[in-house]
Design an enzyme around this catalytic site. Structure first.
Site, PDB file in Angstrom:
ATOM      1  N   LYS A 114       9.751  -0.858  14.083  1.00 19.37           N
ATOM      2  CA  LYS A 114      10.101  -0.481  12.984  1.00 19.37           C
ATOM      3  C   LYS A 114      11.437   0.490  13.206  1.00 19.37           C
ATOM      4  O   LYS A 114      12.482   0.437  12.409  1.00 19.37           O
ATOM      5  CB  LYS A 114       9.253   0.099  11.936  1.00 19.37           C
ATOM      6  CG  LYS A 114       8.251  -0.840  11.586  1.00 19.37           C
ATOM      7  CD  LYS A 114       7.293  -0.403  10.271  1.00 19.37           C
ATOM      8  CE  LYS A 114       5.993  -0.962  10.011  1.00 19.37           C
ATOM      9  NZ  LYS A 114       5.183  -0.199   8.989  1.00 19.37           N
ATOM     10  N   GLY A 136      -4.884  -2.215   5.055  1.00 17.74           N
ATOM     11  CA  GLY A 136      -4.074  -3.222   4.532  1.00 17.74           C
ATOM     12  C   GLY A 136      -4.733  -4.731   4.746  1.00 17.74           C
ATOM     13  O   GLY A 136      -4.885  -5.383   3.862  1.00 17.74           O
ATOM     14  N   ARG A 137      -5.252  -4.729   6.015  1.00 16.86           N
ATOM     15  CA  ARG A 137      -5.626  -6.182   6.279  1.00 16.86           C
ATOM     16  C   ARG A 137      -7.127  -6.356   5.797  1.00 16.86           C
ATOM     17  O   ARG A 137      -7.736  -7.352   5.923  1.00 16.86           O
ATOM     18  CB  ARG A 137      -5.581  -6.464   7.996  1.00 16.86           C
ATOM     19  CG  ARG A 137      -6.466  -5.359   8.724  1.00 16.86           C
ATOM     20  CD  ARG A 137      -5.932  -5.443  10.222  1.00 16.86           C
ATOM     21  NE  ARG A 137      -6.315  -4.386  10.996  1.00 16.86           N
ATOM     22  CZ  ARG A 137      -5.634  -3.020  11.071  1.00 16.86           C
ATOM     23  NH1 ARG A 137      -4.480  -2.930  10.588  1.00 16.86           N
ATOM     24  NH2 ARG A 137      -5.803  -2.001  11.941  1.00 16.86           N
ATOM     25  N   HIS A 165      -3.840 -33.740  17.234  1.00 18.11           N
ATOM     26  CA  HIS A 165      -2.690 -34.246  17.861  1.00 18.11           C
ATOM     27  C   HIS A 165      -1.640 -33.322  18.271  1.00 18.11           C
ATOM     28  O   HIS A 165      -0.411 -33.742  18.587  1.00 18.11           O
ATOM     29  CB  HIS A 165      -2.160 -35.261  16.526  1.00 18.11           C
ATOM     30  CG  HIS A 165      -2.957 -36.243  16.425  1.00 18.11           C
ATOM     31  ND1 HIS A 165      -3.430 -37.434  16.862  1.00 18.11           N
ATOM     32  CD2 HIS A 165      -4.105 -36.193  15.461  1.00 18.11           C
ATOM     33  CE1 HIS A 165      -4.311 -38.076  16.185  1.00 18.11           C
ATOM     34  NE2 HIS A 165      -4.936 -37.239  15.278  1.00 18.11           N
ATOM     35  N   GLU A 182      -4.526  -7.024  14.793  1.00 20.51           N
ATOM     36  CA  GLU A 182      -3.844  -5.965  14.386  1.00 20.51           C
ATOM     37  C   GLU A 182      -5.107  -4.893  14.502  1.00 20.51           C
ATOM     38  O   GLU A 182      -4.892  -3.837  14.676  1.00 20.51           O
ATOM     39  CB  GLU A 182      -3.261  -5.939  13.073  1.00 20.51           C
ATOM     40  CG  GLU A 182      -2.572  -4.604  12.733  1.00 20.51           C
ATOM     41  CD  GLU A 182      -1.607  -4.842  11.445  1.00 20.51           C
ATOM     42  OE1 GLU A 182      -0.290  -4.712  11.555  1.00 20.51           O
ATOM     43  OE2 GLU A 182      -2.098  -4.829  10.344  1.00 20.51           O
ATOM     44  N   LYS A 194       0.925  -1.126  -0.073  1.00 22.10           N
ATOM     45  CA  LYS A 194      -0.002   0.048   0.066  1.00 22.10           C
ATOM     46  C   LYS A 194       0.798   1.190   0.052  1.00 22.10           C
ATOM     47  O   LYS A 194       0.645   2.135  -0.855  1.00 22.10           O
ATOM     48  CB  LYS A 194      -0.894   0.000   1.281  1.00 22.10           C
ATOM     49  CG  LYS A 194      -1.580   1.127   1.390  1.00 22.10           C
ATOM     50  CD  LYS A 194      -2.815   0.974   2.634  1.00 22.10           C
ATOM     51  CE  LYS A 194      -3.584   2.248   2.643  1.00 22.10           C
ATOM     52  NZ  LYS A 194      -4.573   2.345   3.837  1.00 22.10           N
ATOM     53  N   GLU A 242      10.490  -4.600   4.309  1.00 26.68           N
ATOM     54  CA  GLU A 242      10.789  -5.961   4.088  1.00 26.68           C
ATOM     55  C   GLU A 242      10.534  -6.000   2.504  1.00 26.68           C
ATOM     56  O   GLU A 242      11.226  -6.845   1.939  1.00 26.68           O
ATOM     57  CB  GLU A 242       9.645  -6.884   4.804  1.00 26.68           C
ATOM     58  CG  GLU A 242      10.107  -7.295   6.009  1.00 26.68           C
ATOM     59  CD  GLU A 242       9.294  -6.315   7.207  1.00 26.68           C
ATOM     60  OE1 GLU A 242       8.938  -5.022   6.596  1.00 26.68           O
ATOM     61  OE2 GLU A 242       9.039  -6.527   8.418  1.00 26.68           O
TER      62      GLU A 242
END
Ligand code: F6P
Length: 548
Positions: free
Chosen positions: A513, A268-269, A385, A354, A207, A213
Site C-alpha cells: 500500500k 475485517g475478515r 474439467h 490473511e 472498517k 480502493e
C-alpha cells in the site's frame, strides 16, 4: 508454551508418519468396514463431515487431540468468547463470536458486556431493511430502491458478496445487489452502467474508512449520482456507511444517522455478521440474516462444548496440522458442489491466508515450521474439467475439501443427482484410484493388442491414495451457511493457536500500500527515476503508452 514442533505429542506424530504413509486409504477401508462411522461427525441434523478419507488412524487422532490439550487449546477457545488480547500487535481483541450471540448472552470487552450494543445495532439494521423494503426509504424521485451497491474490499466485500450470492434463491425482496471492490474502474463503470441513479443505494463499507480502493470508488459513485440528481441534498437518500470510524464517515458527507457501526474487536475478515452484512439483510431479508447468525452461533456452541475428538472445527484444524506440518502437504483445495458458492473459495482465501500467512510467532520470533497453507478452489463440476487432472495424477498431493448439499432449491432433480454423483465420484477416485491390472483388463476388453495395452496402461493408471474431506449438508439454508462459515473461522483460529501466531493482524499487506502511494504520485506528476531499474523501466513504458 513450547512450540508445536517440540511438543511430545508432535514428536509422537512424527514417529507415526512412516507407518501411516505405509498404509493406503484402500487398505484402511478394507481393514475397517466401520471406518466411515469412526471418522465422520454430525452437526445437528443438518451437516455431516466425513474425515475417513484422510491419511490418519485413531492413534493419529488421539495424538492430535493430545497435542491440542497440551497446547491449552481449551483455554484458547474459552478466550475467543471473552475479553482476549489475541490481536496484540494492533492492541485489539478478537470477539466476532459476540456478533451472533443471543440478546441475553454475555461477552465482556474491557469490562463491558458488548452483546446489548450488538443487538442495538441489529435493531437499526432491521429497521433500515423494513424501511427500504417497504419503500419508506426511497430515492430522490420518490421511487423505491431497486439496487444496492456495496463499495468495500477484503473483509468489507468478500463476506457479504459471498453470502448474498450463496443465498440467491432467497432474494425475494425486490433488491438486486452489486459489489464493487477493485481499484480497476472497469468494475465500478460496468456496475454503474446498469443502474438507474434514482433507485440506487450505495453502502460504503469500510472498517477504517480510509482504504484507498473503497474511498476512490465511493467518491466516483458520489460524483456519478450528483451528476444525475443535480444536488448535494439528495446524496443522503443514496449513501449509507458501515464503519467503526464515525469521523471519517461524516467527513465524507454521510450523516452519522445513516451510519451503521461495528467495533474494533471485529476483524475485517470476521465481520460479515456485523453491520458489514447489511447488503445481505437487504437482499434476503433481516429474518434470514438472523438465521445466518443462529447457524454461526450453533457452531460456536459446538466449538465450545464438544470434546476435541468430536469437535468438527478442531478436528479440521488438527488434520490440517497433520497434513501440513507432518506430511508436508501445504496446499488445500476447496470445492463446493453448489454453483451459488462460487465466491466461497475467494472468501476462504482471505479468511485463512490473511489470518495464518504469518512467519513470526506471538513472541516476535520467526516460526520454525510451516504455517498457513495455500487455499484455492472452484465450484464443482467446473473444476473437474479444468485442474482436477493435477489432483488425480499430478506430482503434488493436494488435500481436497468437497462441500455438497443433498437438496437443491431449483427444480432440476436430474442435475442435482448428477452433481452429487460427481462430487462423490471425485472423492472416490482421489482415494482409491484405478490399479494397473484394472486398466489393462479394460483396455484388453476394448480389443487392444497386448502391445498397445502395455503402451497405454501407465497413462491411465490412477494412483489414488489422495486425501479428501466431504462436508455434506441437507440444503444451503441461511442457518447451514452460517454454521459452515463459522466452522471455517474456527478452523482458522485453532490452526493459528497451535502455530502460536497472531491470526488477527495483516501487516503483510501494508508495504505494498505504501509503495503504491508513492508510485501513484509518480504516475500523476510524470515519471521520477528513483526506483529499482525494473520499476523505472515499466514506469517509462506506461508513460509512453498512456499518451499514445
Ligand atoms: O488490506 C487488508 C485489509 O485491511 C483487510 O484486512 C480488510 O478486510 C480490508 O483491508 C478492508 O479494510 P477496510 O474495511 O478498513 O476498508
Amino acid at each position: 508454551m513450547r512450540a508445536l514442533i517440540r511438543q511430545p505429542a508432535f514428536l509422537a506424530l512424527q514417529q507415526l508418519k512412516q507407518q501411516e504413509q505405509g498404509t493406503s486409504l484402500a487398505q484402511r477401508f478394507a481393514d475397517d468396514p466401520a471406518r466411515f462411522e469412526q471418522f465422520s461427525l454430525g452437526f445437528g441434523d443438518h451437516m455431516r463431515v466425513d474425515l475417513s478419507r484422510q491419511h490418519w488412524s485413531a492413534e493419529v487422532r488421539a495424538q492430535l487431540c493430545r497435542l491440542a490439550s497440551d497446547m491449552s487449546l481449551r483455554q484458547g477457545i474459552d478466550a475467543l468468547f471473552g475479553d482476549n488480547a489475541f490481536n496484540h500487535t494492533e492492541g485489539r481483541a478478537a470477539l466476532h463470536t459476540a456478533l451472533r450471540m443471543p440478546p441475553k448472552a454475555k461477552a465482556m470487552h474491557r469490562g463491558e458486556n458488548v452483546v446489548p450494543k450488538v443487538h442495538a445495532e441489529l435493531a437499526r439494521i432491521q429497521d433500515f431493511c423494513r424501511r427500504v423494503h417497504g419503500g419508506i426509504w426511497h430515492g430522490y424521485t420518490g421511487r423505491p430502491i431497486s439496487d444496492v451497491v456495496n463499495i468495500g474490499i477484503g473483509g468489507s466485500d468478500l463476506g457479504p458478496a459471498m453470502v448474498a450470492e450463496a443465498l440467491a434463491p432467497c432474494r425475494d425482496k425486490g433488491i438486486r445487489t452489486h459489489f464493487v471492490s477493485n481499484m480497476d474502474g472497469a468494475q465500478l463503470g460496468s456496475v454503474l452502467a446498469g443502474l438507474d441513479p434514482a433507485t440506487a443505494l450505495f453502502v460504503i463499507s469500510s472498517k477504517t474508512f480510509t482504504t484507498d480502493e473503497t474511498m476512490t470508488n465511493a467518491r466516483a459513485a458520489r460524483s456519478w449520482l450528483m451528476t444525475a440528481c443535480g444536488g448535494e441534498e439528495h446524496i443522503a437518500r443514496h449513501f449509507v456507511a458501515v464503519s467503526v470510524n464515525a469521523e471519517a464517515v461524516t467527513a465524507f458527507g454521510i450523516d452519522e444517522a445513516n451510519m451503521f457501526r461495528f467495533w474494533d474487536w471485529v476483524g475485517g475478515r470476521f465481520s460479515l455478521w456485523s453491520a458489514i452484512g447489511l447488503p445481505i439483510a437487504l437482499a434476503v431479508g433481516f429474518e434470514r440474516f438472523q438465521q445466518l447468525l443462529a447457524g454461526a452461533h450453533a457452531m460456536d456452541e459446538h466449538l465450545r462444548q464438544a470434546p476435541f475428538e468430536q469437535n468438527i472445527p478442531v478436528l479440521l484444524a488438527l488434520l490440517s496440522i497433520w497434513n501440513i506440518n507432518v506430511l508436508g502437504l501445504q496446499s488445500e483445495g476447496v470445492f463446493p458442489y453448489h454453483h451459488h458458492l462460487k465466491r466461497f473459495p475467494a472468501f476462504l482465501q482471505q479468511l485463512n491466508m490473511e489470518s495464518n500467512g504469518k512467519g513470526v510467532n506471538n513472541a516476535g520470533q520467526p516460526v520454525d515450521h510451516a504455517t498457513g497453507p495455500v487455499v484455492w478452489g472452484e465450484v464443482g463440476t467446473n473444476g473437474q474439467h479444468a485442474f482436477f487432472q493435477l489432483l488425480h495424477q499430478g506430482s503434488v498431493m493436494v488435500p481436497a475439501e468437497f462441500i455438497g448439499f443433498a437438496r437443491s432449491a431449483y427444480p432440476y432433480p436430474e442435475h442435482q443427482r448428477k452433481l452429487l454423483a460427481n462430487m462423490l465420484a471425485q472423492a472416490q477416485a482421489m482415494a482409491f484410484g484405478k490399479a494397473r491390472e484394472q486398466v489393462e483388463s479394460e483396455l484388453a476388453a476394448e480389443g487392444l493388442s497386448a502391445e498397445a495395452v502395455a503402451e497405454l496402461a501407465p497413462y491411465k493408471v490412477m494412483p489414488g491414495n489422495r486425501p479428501s474431506t466431504v462436508i455434506l449438508c441437507d440444503e444451503l439454508t441461511p442457518y447451514n451457511l452460517g454454521a459452515l462459515i463459522a466452522m471455517y473461522e474456527h478452523k482458522t483460529f485453532v490452526q493459528g493457536w497451535l502455530w502460536n501466531i497472531n491470526s488477527f493482524d495483516q501487516w503483510g499487506v501494508e508495504l505494498g500500500k505504501k509503495l503504491a502511494a508513492r508510485l501513484i504520485d509518480d504516475l500523476d506528476h510524470g515519471v521520477t527515476l528513483g526506483h529499482d531499474s525494473a520499476t523505472n523501466g515499466l514506469l517509462a513504458q506506461i508513460k509512453l503508452w498512456s499518451v499514445s
